[in-house]
Design an enzyme around this catalytic site. Structure first.
Site, PDB file in Angstrom:
ATOM      1  N   HIS A  39       0.783  -1.132  -0.106  1.00 14.31           N
ATOM      2  CA  HIS A  39      -0.007   0.344   0.253  1.00 14.31           C
ATOM      3  C   HIS A  39       0.832   1.246  -0.093  1.00 14.31           C
ATOM      4  CE1 HIS A  39      -3.705   2.432   1.495  1.00 14.31           C
ATOM      5  NE2 HIS A  39      -1.784   3.204   2.046  1.00 14.31           N
ATOM      6  N   GLU A  40       1.649   1.075   0.970  1.00 16.66           N
ATOM      7  CA  GLU A  40       2.995   3.274   1.461  1.00 16.66           C
ATOM      8  C   GLU A  40       4.157   2.586  -0.349  1.00 16.66           C
ATOM      9  OE1 GLU A  40       2.593   5.172   3.398  1.00 16.66           O
ATOM     10  OE2 GLU A  40       0.666   3.229   4.099  1.00 16.66           O
ATOM     11  N   HIS A  80       1.547   4.239  -2.905  1.00 13.11           N
ATOM     12  CA  HIS A  80       1.448   5.760  -3.074  1.00 13.11           C
ATOM     13  C   HIS A  80       2.759   6.150  -3.975  1.00 13.11           C
ATOM     14  CE1 HIS A  80      -1.945   6.539  -0.884  1.00 13.11           C
ATOM     15  NE2 HIS A  80      -1.754   6.281   0.625  1.00 13.11           N
ATOM     16  N   GLU A 114      -5.931   6.331  -0.975  1.00 12.51           N
ATOM     17  CA  GLU A 114      -5.650   5.117  -0.529  1.00 12.51           C
ATOM     18  C   GLU A 114      -6.594   4.452  -0.643  1.00 12.51           C
ATOM     19  OE1 GLU A 114      -4.308   5.455   2.475  1.00 12.51           O
ATOM     20  OE2 GLU A 114      -3.666   7.250   2.342  1.00 12.51           O
TER      21      GLU A 114
END
Length: 296
Positions: free
Chosen positions: A146-147, A150, A207
């Site tokens: 997920h990070e 980004h 997100e």
């Protein structure tokens, strides 16, 4: 200090053949998201990566001076870097510049439930998120994916571009109001409030996109995407006093879980392929916390 960063970068080297395989796989299957926002173009290409590298270095130096930077031989550091090494080949196809990033992974001693990946591949985990949530390897991979997403999708540059555009619009509206004989400051104040709410929505969208892309990356690397459901159920137990959805930069936990489940048909075949097993034969994901039910 140099030793930590040098070893971190060395551990994350990716072969050309691995990248080619990942690019071919990504083009044929998995999740589909739209093109990156043009708003990121308002910020010079790579500008945030240079700033992020400096900020990351300063953060690591500060942590080291406070004895809060975990050493290279720390078992959790070794674990995090091993997971990152598996994820990164499947991250590179999402952004052409990512193959040139100097990827780093470090662990900071802090009770914060947090992790991030700065533009340019600078990853940090806090001991709080690992310990408080009792993260399994699959759950670490979901968080890390997920990070990383980004950074790959350049959400930082996108938000900076949207902020620039919003400020221009607010100032233009205030000047126009004054030209028409109205109170420009009142218009600017109302415009700023509206822009802030809009930016929260943009951030929630980022997100959600990072969740989806992160699931794809983790699944291809052999980590169970269903861990994302267990992860957010765990998060619900420790974030009971979270702000209401419409004032939060993160989607509500139940919405997030539903969105993750919605993409199982796209990512579970990738996971089964990575594990070299038949999709139907996969057992349910079992959490290491008793109150979290099995995820099917």
């Amino acid at each position: 200090m140099k030793k930590t960063f040098a070893i971190g970068s060395l551990l994350l080297c990716v072969t050309t053949s691995g990248l080619a395989f990942a690019q071919e796989a990504t083009s044929q299957e998995g999740v589909k998201v739209g093109k990156m926002s043009l708003m990121r173009k308002l910020v010079p290409t790579g500008a945030l990566e240079g700033q992020a590298a400096q900020q990351y270095l300063q953060t690591m130096q500060d942590a080291q001076s406070k004895k809060a930077l975990a050493p290279d031989d720390n078992p959790q550091v070794i674990r995090l870097r091993a997971i990152a090494k598996k994820l990164i080949p499947y991250a590179l196809p999402w952004n052409d510049r990512a193959k040139d990033w100097k990827w780093e992974v470090n662990l900071l001693g802090s009770s914060q439930i947090n992790a991030y990946c700065m533009p340019g591949g600078k990853i940090a985990f806090y001991t709080g998120i690992i310990d408080s949530l009792k993260l399994t390897d699959d759950e670490v991979a979901i968080v890390m994916g997920h990070e990383i997403a980004h950074a790959l999708r350049e959400h930082g540059a996108e938000r900076a571009g949207k902020s620039i555009a919003a400020n221009i619009l607010v100032k233009s509206a205030a000047l126009f109001a004054e030209y028409k004989g109205y109170d420009g400051r009142m218009v600017a104040g109302a415009g700023s409030a509206g822009a802030n709410l809009a930016m929260l929505k943009f951030s929630r969208d980022d997100e959600s996109e990072a969740d989806v892309v992160g699931l794809d990356i983790a699944a291809r690397a052999g980590y169970d995407p269903r861990a994302g459901v267990a992860l957010w159920q765990k998060m619900g137990y420790v974030n009971k006093n979270s702000p209401p959805k419409w004032l939060s930069t993160h989607p509500a936990g139940t919405d997030r879980i539903n969105e993750i489940r919605k993409h199982f048909p796209e990512v579970m075949p990738l996971y089964a392929k990575a594990k070299n097993v038949d999709l139907a034969s996969l057992p349910p994901y079992k959490s290491n916390v008793k109150v979290i039910p099995d995820v099917r």
